[in-house]
Design a protein around this motif. Structure first.
Motif, mmCIF file in Angstrom:
data_model
loop_
_atom_site.group_PDB
_atom_site.id
_atom_site.type_symbol
_atom_site.label_atom_id
_atom_site.label_comp_id
_atom_site.label_asym_id
_atom_site.label_seq_id
_atom_site.Cartn_x
_atom_site.Cartn_y
_atom_site.Cartn_z
ATOM 1 N N THR A 60 0.830 -1.209 0.000
ATOM 2 C CA THR A 60 0.000 0.000 0.000
ATOM 3 C C THR A 60 0.864 1.260 0.000
ATOM 4 O OG1 THR A 60 -1.539 -1.279 1.330
ATOM 5 C CG2 THR A 60 -2.021 1.040 1.067
ATOM 6 N N PHE A 61 1.976 1.202 0.702
ATOM 7 C CA PHE A 61 2.915 2.326 0.682
ATOM 8 C C PHE A 61 3.387 2.608 -0.739
ATOM 9 C CE2 PHE A 61 7.467 3.305 0.396
ATOM 10 C CZ PHE A 61 7.500 4.566 0.961
ATOM 11 N N MET A 62 3.671 1.550 -1.501
ATOM 12 C CA MET A 62 4.136 1.740 -2.882
ATOM 13 C C MET A 62 3.036 2.304 -3.774
ATOM 14 S SD MET A 62 6.493 -1.629 -3.476
ATOM 15 C CE MET A 62 7.407 -2.313 -2.106
ATOM 16 N N LEU A 63 1.790 1.857 -3.543
ATOM 17 C CA LEU A 63 0.662 2.424 -4.290
ATOM 18 C C LEU A 63 0.538 3.920 -4.017
ATOM 19 C CD1 LEU A 63 -2.085 -0.311 -3.787
ATOM 20 C CD2 LEU A 63 -0.924 0.252 -5.925
ATOM 21 N N TRP A 64 0.662 4.292 -2.743
ATOM 22 C CA TRP A 64 0.525 5.707 -2.373
ATOM 23 C C TRP A 64 1.665 6.535 -2.961
ATOM 24 C CZ3 TRP A 64 -3.365 8.468 -0.840
ATOM 25 C CH2 TRP A 64 -3.150 9.733 -0.286
ATOM 26 N N LEU A 65 2.866 5.982 -2.904
ATOM 27 C CA LEU A 65 4.018 6.680 -3.477
ATOM 28 C C LEU A 65 3.831 6.852 -4.983
ATOM 29 C CD1 LEU A 65 6.835 7.850 -2.986
ATOM 30 C CD2 LEU A 65 7.768 5.563 -3.370
ATOM 31 N N GLY A 66 3.300 5.823 -5.644
ATOM 32 C CA GLY A 66 3.020 5.923 -7.076
ATOM 33 C C GLY A 66 1.978 6.972 -7.380
ATOM 34 N N ALA A 67 0.970 7.086 -6.512
ATOM 35 C CA ALA A 67 -0.064 8.107 -6.697
ATOM 36 C C ALA A 67 0.532 9.505 -6.582
ATOM 37 C CB ALA A 67 -1.175 7.917 -5.668
ATOM 38 N N MET A 68 1.421 9.693 -5.613
ATOM 39 C CA MET A 68 2.037 11.008 -5.424
ATOM 40 C C MET A 68 2.905 11.388 -6.637
ATOM 41 S SD MET A 68 1.096 12.313 -2.477
ATOM 42 C CE MET A 68 -0.497 11.660 -2.916
ATOM 43 N N ARG A 69 3.580 10.390 -7.179
ATOM 44 C CA ARG A 69 4.472 10.673 -8.313
ATOM 45 C C ARG A 69 3.696 10.929 -9.594
ATOM 46 N NH1 ARG A 69 9.219 6.091 -7.253
ATOM 47 N NH2 ARG A 69 10.350 7.270 -5.658
ATOM 48 N N ALA A 70 2.517 10.290 -9.742
ATOM 49 C CA ALA A 70 1.729 10.432 -10.969
ATOM 50 C C ALA A 70 0.838 11.671 -10.959
ATOM 51 C CB ALA A 70 0.865 9.183 -11.184
ATOM 52 N N ALA A 71 0.618 12.248 -9.775
ATOM 53 C CA ALA A 71 -0.364 13.319 -9.635
ATOM 54 C C ALA A 71 0.110 14.617 -10.288
ATOM 55 C CB ALA A 71 -0.662 13.565 -8.163
ATOM 56 N N THR A 72 -0.820 15.279 -10.951
ATOM 57 C CA THR A 72 -0.556 16.634 -11.431
ATOM 58 C C THR A 72 -1.021 17.655 -10.392
ATOM 59 O OG1 THR A 72 -2.696 16.600 -12.596
ATOM 60 C CG2 THR A 72 -0.736 15.995 -13.856
ATOM 61 N N HIS A 73 -1.938 17.242 -9.492
ATOM 62 C CA HIS A 73 -2.366 18.068 -8.367
ATOM 63 C C HIS A 73 -2.204 17.230 -7.103
ATOM 64 C CE1 HIS A 73 -4.523 19.923 -11.790
ATOM 65 N NE2 HIS A 73 -4.281 21.051 -11.152
ATOM 66 N N VAL A 74 -1.032 17.331 -6.471
ATOM 67 C CA VAL A 74 -0.700 16.471 -5.339
ATOM 68 C C VAL A 74 -1.652 16.688 -4.165
ATOM 69 C CG1 VAL A 74 1.074 15.958 -3.615
ATOM 70 C CG2 VAL A 74 1.722 16.290 -6.007
ATOM 71 N N SER A 75 -2.054 17.942 -3.915
ATOM 72 C CA SER A 75 -2.914 18.213 -2.759
ATOM 73 C C SER A 75 -4.250 17.497 -2.874
ATOM 74 C CB SER A 75 -3.135 19.721 -2.609
ATOM 75 O OG SER A 75 -3.803 20.243 -3.745
ATOM 76 N N ARG A 76 -4.761 17.360 -4.102
ATOM 77 C CA ARG A 76 -6.046 16.675 -4.279
ATOM 78 C C ARG A 76 -5.925 15.191 -3.979
ATOM 79 N NH1 ARG A 76 -7.889 19.463 -10.057
ATOM 80 N NH2 ARG A 76 -7.838 21.630 -9.309
ATOM 81 N N ILE A 77 -4.773 14.615 -4.274
ATOM 82 C CA ILE A 77 -4.555 13.203 -3.964
ATOM 83 C C ILE A 77 -4.331 13.024 -2.464
ATOM 84 C CG2 ILE A 77 -3.076 11.202 -4.370
ATOM 85 C CD1 ILE A 77 -4.860 12.037 -6.728
ATOM 86 N N SER A 78 -3.528 13.892 -1.869
ATOM 87 C CA SER A 78 -3.243 13.756 -0.436
ATOM 88 C C SER A 78 -4.505 13.889 0.408
ATOM 89 C CB SER A 78 -2.194 14.787 -0.002
ATOM 90 O OG SER A 78 -2.677 16.107 -0.192
ATOM 91 N N ASN A 79 -5.485 14.636 -0.074
ATOM 92 C CA ASN A 79 -6.740 14.781 0.667
ATOM 93 C C ASN A 79 -7.562 13.496 0.701
ATOM 94 O OD1 ASN A 79 -6.314 17.459 1.374
ATOM 95 N ND2 ASN A 79 -7.378 18.273 -0.412
ATOM 96 N N LEU A 80 -7.262 12.554 -0.203
ATOM 97 C CA LEU A 80 -7.985 11.285 -0.207
ATOM 98 C C LEU A 80 -7.775 10.519 1.095
ATOM 99 C CD1 LEU A 80 -7.266 9.967 -3.834
ATOM 100 C CD2 LEU A 80 -9.406 10.946 -2.981
ATOM 101 N N ILE A 81 -6.649 10.777 1.761
ATOM 102 C CA ILE A 81 -6.337 10.032 2.975
ATOM 103 C C ILE A 81 -7.381 10.272 4.064
ATOM 104 C CG2 ILE A 81 -4.897 11.743 4.172
ATOM 105 C CD1 ILE A 81 -4.134 7.994 3.713
ATOM 106 N N PHE A 82 -8.107 11.398 3.979
ATOM 107 C CA PHE A 82 -9.104 11.692 5.010
ATOM 108 C C PHE A 82 -10.351 10.818 4.877
ATOM 109 C CE2 PHE A 82 -6.758 15.789 4.570
ATOM 110 C CZ PHE A 82 -6.175 15.756 5.825
ATOM 111 N N LEU A 83 -10.461 10.087 3.781
ATOM 112 C CA LEU A 83 -11.546 9.113 3.652
ATOM 113 C C LEU A 83 -11.282 7.875 4.490
ATOM 114 C CD1 LEU A 83 -12.060 9.160 -0.236
ATOM 115 C CD2 LEU A 83 -13.558 10.213 1.466
ATOM 116 N N SER A 84 -10.011 7.585 4.739
ATOM 117 C CA SER A 84 -9.622 6.310 5.336
ATOM 118 C C SER A 84 -10.257 6.037 6.701
ATOM 119 C CB SER A 84 -8.097 6.237 5.425
ATOM 120 O OG SER A 84 -7.694 5.012 5.967
ATOM 121 N N PRO A 85 -10.207 6.959 7.663
ATOM 122 C CA PRO A 85 -10.756 6.607 8.981
ATOM 123 C C PRO A 85 -12.258 6.360 8.961
ATOM 124 C CG PRO A 85 -10.169 8.939 8.897
ATOM 125 C CD PRO A 85 -9.620 8.305 7.663
#
Length: 305
Positions: free
Chosen positions: A231-256
């Motif tokens: 899962t760490f590698m998936l997240w790292l891949g998402a960060m590297r592929a993102a053109t808008h990193v903040s929009r991807i990082s906000n997805l983490i708030f869905l997790s809890p």
């Protein structure tokens, strides 16, 4: 050709968030089969194997060996913190608390990070930081007492203390991790190569070096794969592929919140209204603090003396 793709980043990010949302349930189910120390030992072993595959795929073994030779004590220290100390404390908290409480309390680590940044990074707490902490830790108190703030009736005081202590360890790990010179995957593998043998040594000392049943091994493999490794590698891949990193990082708030769904349907825990209220307070505090940090002007570059 650019590797950036927001749609690919969203897919990878959502996959990581979905998998991370299941691990609180996996922790509790696995702890029914083995002790926290055994779960950490076997999950750490599976995670190390996954990370080795990842580093091989990235052709990072040369970098790993170079870093291990240059800074062995640094990575040993990181490995003691994560996975050894952090997950041992966290799994014990899960062993003592309902899953909904442990996962929500652990989410306050972002607030703890801001506190530790004061003495370790010489950063100053702004008023928004203090207000966010007040809001976030109020949410933690609501969760820990199931809303009985006056009675202060905790399911397990040691469990609550361990869950909050785990946030301190995790925040300290990430502050020290910023000083790592290796790539994220290599750094994480070095941590597991250093920390996992320590856990297995502790298992032998405690007489817990036994082969668990298939249910326990399956749970440990799941935790190792999807909490600590893939899962760490998936997240790292998402960060590297993102053109808008903040929009991807906000997805983490869905997790809890997604995690509560799995906890309810797979563990059959009735979710207390106080858990929703407290978690909403914590997430609001973290989002507020992060947005305030992004809106601050960059400090002027200081001239060397």
């Amino acid at each position: 050709m650019s590797n950036k793709s927001q749609s690919r980043a969203v897919l990878l990010g959502l996959s990581a968030v979905l998998l991370w949302s299941t691990v609180a349930t996996a922790f509790k189910l696995s702890l029914q089969q083995m002790s926290p120390l055994q779960l950490l030992g076997w999950a750490g072993l599976f995670s190390t194997l996954v990370l080795m595959v990842g580093v091989s795929w990235q052709r990072g073994w040369g970098e790993l060996l170079a870093q291990a030779r240059q800074r062995p004590l640094f990575y040993l220290g990181l490995g003691v913190l994560n996975p050894a100390f952090y997950y041992l404390v966290l799994f014990r908290a899960y062993d003592l608390l309902p899953a909904q409480q442990a996962q929500a309390l652990n989410y306050t680590w972002a607030l703890t990070l801001a506190l530790l940044a004061v003495p370790l990074l010489k950063q100053r707490l702004q008023r928004v930081d203090l207000l966010a902490m007040l809001l976030g830790y109020s949410g933690a108190l609501v969760i820990a007492t199931r809303g009985d703030l006056l009675g202060l009736a905790f399911d397990s005081v040691p469990g609550v203390m361990l869950a909050l202590f785990s946030t301190l360890i995790w925040a300290l790990y990430w502050i020290l991790n910023t000083r790592a010179e290796a790539s994220p995957a290599v750094t994480l593998l070095l941590c597991f190569l250093c920390g996992t043998p320590l856990v297995w040594g502790l298992m032998a000392w405690q007489g817990e070096w036994v082969l668990p049943g298939w249910q326990g091994l399956l749970g440990a493999a799941y935790v190792g794969l999807f909490e600590m490794g893939l899962t760490f590698m998936l997240w790292l891949g998402a960060m590297r592929a993102a053109t808008h990193v903040s929009r991807i990082s906000n997805l983490i708030f869905l997790s809890p919140f997604l995690s509560l769904v799995f906890i309810h349907f797979l563990l059959h825990e009735p979710i207390a209204p106080a858990t929703f209220i407290g978690l909403a307070l914590i997430v609001t505090a973290v989002v507020w603090q992060q947005r305030a940090a992004r809106s601050e002007p960059a400090p002027a570059t200081e001239q060397p003396e």
